[in-house]
Design an enzyme around this catalytic site. Sequence first.
Site, PDB file in Angstrom:
ATOM      1  N   LYS A 197      -0.297 -17.592   2.576  1.00 57.06           N
ATOM      2  CA  LYS A 197       0.522 -17.021   1.442  1.00 57.06           C
ATOM      3  C   LYS A 197      -0.709 -17.170   0.285  1.00 57.06           C
ATOM      4  O   LYS A 197      -0.668 -16.394  -0.728  1.00 57.06           O
ATOM      5  CB  LYS A 197       1.557 -18.340   0.731  1.00 57.06           C
ATOM      6  CG  LYS A 197       2.611 -18.224   1.692  1.00 57.06           C
ATOM      7  CD  LYS A 197       3.613 -16.944   1.701  1.00 57.06           C
ATOM      8  CE  LYS A 197       4.561 -16.997   0.710  1.00 57.06           C
ATOM      9  NZ  LYS A 197       5.602 -15.654   0.967  1.00 57.06           N
ATOM     10  N   SER A 225       5.965 -16.073  -3.616  1.00 55.55           N
ATOM     11  CA  SER A 225       5.188 -16.996  -3.074  1.00 55.55           C
ATOM     12  C   SER A 225       5.535 -18.379  -2.843  1.00 55.55           C
ATOM     13  O   SER A 225       6.890 -18.319  -2.842  1.00 55.55           O
ATOM     14  CB  SER A 225       3.575 -16.907  -3.732  1.00 55.55           C
ATOM     15  OG  SER A 225       2.686 -17.406  -3.048  1.00 55.55           O
ATOM     16  N   LYS A 253       0.856  -1.328  -0.148  1.00 54.48           N
ATOM     17  CA  LYS A 253      -0.168  -0.005   0.016  1.00 54.48           C
ATOM     18  C   LYS A 253       0.841   1.226   0.069  1.00 54.48           C
ATOM     19  O   LYS A 253       0.558   2.172  -0.832  1.00 54.48           O
ATOM     20  CB  LYS A 253      -1.014  -0.042   1.213  1.00 54.48           C
ATOM     21  CG  LYS A 253      -1.787   1.352   1.264  1.00 54.48           C
ATOM     22  CD  LYS A 253      -2.785   1.183   2.265  1.00 54.48           C
ATOM     23  CE  LYS A 253      -3.761   2.458   2.528  1.00 54.48           C
ATOM     24  NZ  LYS A 253      -3.105   3.615   2.397  1.00 54.48           N
ATOM     25  N   TYR A 277       1.046 -21.740   6.884  1.00 51.75           N
ATOM     26  CA  TYR A 277       1.656 -21.164   5.884  1.00 51.75           C
ATOM     27  C   TYR A 277       1.156 -20.992   4.425  1.00 51.75           C
ATOM     28  O   TYR A 277       1.117 -19.832   3.866  1.00 51.75           O
ATOM     29  CB  TYR A 277       3.090 -22.055   5.821  1.00 51.75           C
ATOM     30  CG  TYR A 277       4.357 -21.443   4.672  1.00 51.75           C
ATOM     31  CD1 TYR A 277       4.746 -20.203   4.575  1.00 51.75           C
ATOM     32  CD2 TYR A 277       4.567 -22.306   3.399  1.00 51.75           C
ATOM     33  CE1 TYR A 277       5.554 -19.863   3.738  1.00 51.75           C
ATOM     34  CE2 TYR A 277       5.365 -21.870   2.638  1.00 51.75           C
ATOM     35  CZ  TYR A 277       5.897 -20.683   2.666  1.00 51.75           C
ATOM     36  OH  TYR A 277       6.602 -20.168   1.755  1.00 51.75           O
TER      37      TYR A 277
END
Length: 307
Positions: A186, A167, A148, A182
């Site tokens: 992700k 990723s 952002k 996890y």
Amino acid sequence: MATFTQKFRTTSYPTISSHNPLNSQVGRTVLVTGGSDGIGFAIASAFAKAGASRVIILGRRQEALRVAADKLNAARSRNETVIMTFACDITSLPSIESTWQSIAAAGIAVDVLVLNAGNVKFGLVSEDITAAWTAFEINVLANLRVAKLFFGQIVASSGKKILINISTCSIHSSPAPFQAAYAASKIGFANLVQNLADELSVDKAQIVSIHPGAVLSETVRAKGYDENSLPWDDASLPSDFCVWLSTDSAKFLHGKFVWANWDADELLERKSEIKSSPGMLRIGLQGAGFLDVTTMFDQIKDRVVRN
């Protein structure tokens, strides 16, 4: 192993090479989170080799950043690339904001953001809910905050912004033993990135998520793996692939999820197919057709605008 191209790469090659003039990063400022070691450091090094004007690496430990900067400076064959470091804990909003404020105060506009930092703690969700939620706080919330502030920079960039999300193949591995939190965190962020790409045209931002391959990084070693555990990929593969992804040649992958192992030349050959298939290389439901709800949400958007 998920295959999309006939060739499954394990090391760099001419098309994606950071030494290829077509992948030049001259004039760009690149910021890599988690860039003091492992895949992040390799990515920072590749962008420097590609001639980036400035490479900024973020990390939590000042000493690790100093060592990384020394290595990057020592490896430079030219003096064009300026290496900068900032000690930044992306789990802390004040730390993230302070870092971006320092970058802006120096009159710097970041052109390429590589989100590499993350939480890689494995375990059973049923045994440690707190650890599972921590994965979401880091892999989703922290990275979203960094992104952002990247798109809301005070200092304007001369070109479009590039965001590359490092990723994992775990997001589409089923089952993923001991990786539930996890993988879920992700996939949550990869989905956010995917939708962010829908909100921003490729002329303003080029956004893609990648599985970097199986690289024996320091983080992976800490999990108990060694040279004999797997047929490892060379770190040059994901690092150079990121350089190539930041070029106009890869703009057809805007909003997609790809593996660094997939051959770039074959991806280019399938460019028209990939661009014309809205659900291809995107997160979705296995075994079901692609559901396009664009029309319905366009109507909602129109009502929101009118009100």
